[in-house]
Write a protein that holds these residues in place. Sequence first.
Motif, PDB file in Angstrom:
ATOM      1  N   ILE A 184      13.431   5.905  12.264  1.00 60.16           N
ATOM      2  CA  ILE A 184      12.066   6.164  12.737  1.00 60.16           C
ATOM      3  C   ILE A 184      11.218   4.891  12.701  1.00 60.16           C
ATOM      4  CG2 ILE A 184      12.087   8.618  12.180  1.00 60.16           C
ATOM      5  CD1 ILE A 184      10.651   8.001   9.584  1.00 60.16           C
ATOM      6  N   GLY A 185      11.873   3.744  12.610  1.00 58.93           N
ATOM      7  CA  GLY A 185      11.155   2.479  12.616  1.00 58.93           C
ATOM      8  C   GLY A 185      11.697   1.519  11.583  1.00 58.93           C
ATOM      9  N   LEU A 186      10.924   0.461  11.331  1.00 61.43           N
ATOM     10  CA  LEU A 186      11.270  -0.536  10.328  1.00 61.43           C
ATOM     11  C   LEU A 186      10.132  -0.640   9.326  1.00 61.43           C
ATOM     12  CD1 LEU A 186      12.621  -3.379  12.655  1.00 61.43           C
ATOM     13  CD2 LEU A 186      13.962  -1.642  11.472  1.00 61.43           C
ATOM     14  N   PHE A 187      10.466  -0.906   8.077  1.00 59.59           N
ATOM     15  CA  PHE A 187       9.434  -1.125   7.057  1.00 59.59           C
ATOM     16  C   PHE A 187       8.761  -2.472   7.294  1.00 59.59           C
ATOM     17  CE2 PHE A 187      12.351   1.752   4.701  1.00 59.59           C
ATOM     18  CZ  PHE A 187      11.441   2.761   4.391  1.00 59.59           C
ATOM     19  N   ASN A 188       7.440  -2.475   7.267  1.00 62.00           N
ATOM     20  CA  ASN A 188       6.692  -3.711   7.494  1.00 62.00           C
ATOM     21  C   ASN A 188       6.109  -4.312   6.228  1.00 62.00           C
ATOM     22  OD1 ASN A 188       6.978  -4.089  10.327  1.00 62.00           O
ATOM     23  ND2 ASN A 188       5.517  -2.433  10.686  1.00 62.00           N
ATOM     24  N   SER A 189       6.150  -3.575   5.112  1.00 61.98           N
ATOM     25  CA  SER A 189       5.592  -4.103   3.867  1.00 61.98           C
ATOM     26  C   SER A 189       6.216  -3.377   2.675  1.00 61.98           C
ATOM     27  CB  SER A 189       4.064  -3.925   3.833  1.00 61.98           C
ATOM     28  OG  SER A 189       3.733  -2.541   3.765  1.00 61.98           O
ATOM     29  N   GLN A 190       6.078  -3.993   1.497  1.00 60.19           N
ATOM     30  CA  GLN A 190       6.571  -3.357   0.278  1.00 60.19           C
ATOM     31  C   GLN A 190       5.739  -2.124  -0.045  1.00 60.19           C
ATOM     32  OE1 GLN A 190       9.387  -4.399  -1.378  1.00 60.19           O
ATOM     33  NE2 GLN A 190       9.140  -2.441  -2.452  1.00 60.19           N
ATOM     34  N   VAL A 191       4.475  -2.142   0.307  1.00 65.74           N
ATOM     35  CA  VAL A 191       3.623  -0.969   0.092  1.00 65.74           C
ATOM     36  C   VAL A 191       4.155   0.226   0.879  1.00 65.74           C
ATOM     37  CG1 VAL A 191       1.310  -0.006   0.443  1.00 65.74           C
ATOM     38  CG2 VAL A 191       1.580  -2.346  -0.422  1.00 65.74           C
ATOM     39  N   GLU A 192       4.569  -0.003   2.114  1.00 63.20           N
ATOM     40  CA  GLU A 192       5.118   1.067   2.936  1.00 63.20           C
ATOM     41  C   GLU A 192       6.421   1.597   2.325  1.00 63.20           C
ATOM     42  OE1 GLU A 192       6.434   1.938   7.611  1.00 63.20           O
ATOM     43  OE2 GLU A 192       5.876  -0.086   6.962  1.00 63.20           O
ATOM     44  N   ILE A 193       7.227   0.705   1.791  1.00 64.36           N
ATOM     45  CA  ILE A 193       8.475   1.121   1.132  1.00 64.36           C
ATOM     46  C   ILE A 193       8.160   2.002  -0.077  1.00 64.36           C
ATOM     47  CG2 ILE A 193      10.477   0.300  -0.172  1.00 64.36           C
ATOM     48  CD1 ILE A 193      10.460  -2.185   1.631  1.00 64.36           C
ATOM     49  N   ASN A 194       7.194   1.574  -0.892  1.00 64.04           N
ATOM     50  CA  ASN A 194       6.845   2.315  -2.113  1.00 64.04           C
ATOM     51  C   ASN A 194       6.285   3.696  -1.801  1.00 64.04           C
ATOM     52  OD1 ASN A 194       7.614   0.038  -3.522  1.00 64.04           O
ATOM     53  ND2 ASN A 194       5.523  -0.722  -3.803  1.00 64.04           N
ATOM     54  N   ASN A 195       5.642   3.851  -0.639  1.00 66.44           N
ATOM     55  CA  ASN A 195       5.004   5.117  -0.293  1.00 66.44           C
ATOM     56  C   ASN A 195       5.892   6.012   0.578  1.00 66.44           C
ATOM     57  OD1 ASN A 195       2.649   4.453  -1.696  1.00 66.44           O
ATOM     58  ND2 ASN A 195       1.747   3.434   0.087  1.00 66.44           N
ATOM     59  N   SER A 196       7.136   5.625   0.775  1.00 68.35           N
ATOM     60  CA  SER A 196       8.065   6.381   1.617  1.00 68.35           C
ATOM     61  C   SER A 196       9.150   7.023   0.754  1.00 68.35           C
ATOM     62  CB  SER A 196       8.713   5.449   2.655  1.00 68.35           C
ATOM     63  OG  SER A 196       7.727   4.887   3.508  1.00 68.35           O
ATOM     64  N   PRO A 197       9.861   8.022   1.285  1.00 71.81           N
ATOM     65  CA  PRO A 197      10.989   8.597   0.550  1.00 71.81           C
ATOM     66  C   PRO A 197      11.978   7.520   0.122  1.00 71.81           C
ATOM     67  CG  PRO A 197      10.492   9.931   2.468  1.00 71.81           C
ATOM     68  CD  PRO A 197       9.639   8.704   2.579  1.00 71.81           C
ATOM     69  N   VAL A 198      12.597   7.724  -1.025  1.00 74.25           N
ATOM     70  CA  VAL A 198      13.558   6.757  -1.559  1.00 74.25           C
ATOM     71  C   VAL A 198      14.808   6.728  -0.683  1.00 74.25           C
ATOM     72  CG1 VAL A 198      15.014   6.173  -3.531  1.00 74.25           C
ATOM     73  CG2 VAL A 198      12.709   7.095  -3.900  1.00 74.25           C
ATOM     74  N   GLN A 199      15.190   5.536  -0.241  1.00 74.48           N
ATOM     75  CA  GLN A 199      16.421   5.385   0.522  1.00 74.48           C
ATOM     76  C   GLN A 199      17.483   4.817  -0.418  1.00 74.48           C
ATOM     77  OE1 GLN A 199      14.241   4.890   4.866  1.00 74.48           O
ATOM     78  NE2 GLN A 199      15.801   3.423   4.315  1.00 74.48           N
ATOM     79  N   SER A 200      18.540   5.598  -0.626  1.00 73.42           N
ATOM     80  CA  SER A 200      19.441   5.382  -1.762  1.00 73.42           C
ATOM     81  C   SER A 200      20.609   4.443  -1.487  1.00 73.42           C
ATOM     82  CB  SER A 200      19.995   6.738  -2.212  1.00 73.42           C
ATOM     83  OG  SER A 200      20.719   7.359  -1.151  1.00 73.42           O
ATOM     84  N   PHE A 201      20.607   3.751  -0.344  1.00 77.18           N
ATOM     85  CA  PHE A 201      21.808   3.010   0.043  1.00 77.18           C
ATOM     86  C   PHE A 201      21.840   1.588  -0.499  1.00 77.18           C
ATOM     87  CE2 PHE A 201      20.589   5.976   3.500  1.00 77.18           C
ATOM     88  CZ  PHE A 201      21.557   6.936   3.247  1.00 77.18           C
ATOM     89  N   SER A 202      20.692   0.930  -0.592  1.00 80.63           N
ATOM     90  CA  SER A 202      20.618  -0.429  -1.132  1.00 80.63           C
ATOM     91  C   SER A 202      19.155  -0.747  -1.409  1.00 80.63           C
ATOM     92  CB  SER A 202      21.215  -1.446  -0.154  1.00 80.63           C
ATOM     93  OG  SER A 202      20.508  -1.460   1.068  1.00 80.63           O
ATOM     94  N   VAL A 203      18.921  -1.868  -2.072  1.00 80.83           N
ATOM     95  CA  VAL A 203      17.556  -2.301  -2.351  1.00 80.83           C
ATOM     96  C   VAL A 203      16.858  -2.628  -1.034  1.00 80.83           C
ATOM     97  CG1 VAL A 203      16.121  -4.024  -3.497  1.00 80.83           C
ATOM     98  CG2 VAL A 203      18.202  -3.185  -4.613  1.00 80.83           C
ATOM     99  N   LEU A 204      15.654  -2.077  -0.859  1.00 81.57           N
ATOM    100  CA  LEU A 204      14.941  -2.246   0.406  1.00 81.57           C
ATOM    101  C   LEU A 204      14.032  -3.468   0.377  1.00 81.57           C
ATOM    102  CD1 LEU A 204      13.925   1.447   1.160  1.00 81.57           C
ATOM    103  CD2 LEU A 204      15.786   0.137   2.189  1.00 81.57           C
TER     104      LEU A 204
END
Length: 265
Positions: free
Chosen positions: A61-81
């Motif tokens: 559904i897109g690409l993460f543009n910031s660490q804030v967006e990563i922190n506020n999104s569901p956890v993706q369990s495959f590798s460090v984002l």
Amino acid sequence: YKGIDLSLSYRDRIGEFVYSISGIFSFTRDKQININEAYQEYDYLYHTGYSKNQVYGLEAIGLFNSQVEINNSPVQSFSVLRPGDIKYKDQNGDNVIDEKDVIRMYKTSVPEVYYGFSFNLAWRNFSMNVDFQGVTNKTVSLLNSPLYQPLVNNGNISQTFLDNEKTWTPEDPNNVSMPRLTTQTNNNNYRQGTLWYRNGSFLKLRNLEVAYDFPVVFRAINKMRLYLRGSNLFSIDHIKFADPEQLQASYPSLRLFWAGIKLHF
């Protein structure tokens, strides 16, 4: 398995002009009736009732543009984002992206439809034969191409990739088609899903031959035939940069040409 095969041909003559047209069509669809699946928490995780070649993956559904967006999104369990990584849809709403979010998508990995048609034309001593062949209802993955994991494991990056794609960078995160580049293994980005799947249908000009039959030249030669022949002359497809039929090949498909003389004694 259910399907149908058709083959049609027509031949006629108009004065000295002789022609024939032929075509084939094959459609096959399979369904797994019982594969003894274990209980699945969600109905969409079952494979029973679908093709054994069904394509599955994660919905990007897109690409993460910031660490804030990563922190506020569901956890993706495959590798460090990191910013620039692929963002996936949480299909079951459990706030974790894992194998339970893999869904059915697109067509099968094996074509359901094969078709082809040929033209054979002859006028006096000239003749021409043309063969087209194609497939449809097929999905291919760019991850099967050696060009589409650039720099990973200290590999290189191709000009083809640079010409066809735009990767995410912190300086220019907009209107990009690919996640960030990295030399490290990235289990989040390089996994099957909508970002990588493409329509694998194609129509190819498989063979084209033009020939001229000379009358008797010498007493010992009954006939002499001069011909020009080409193979894999062009392809109409959705991949453009490579052959969708051999996307995984590390060596490009060949376009071949022959010129020859055939003697009949």
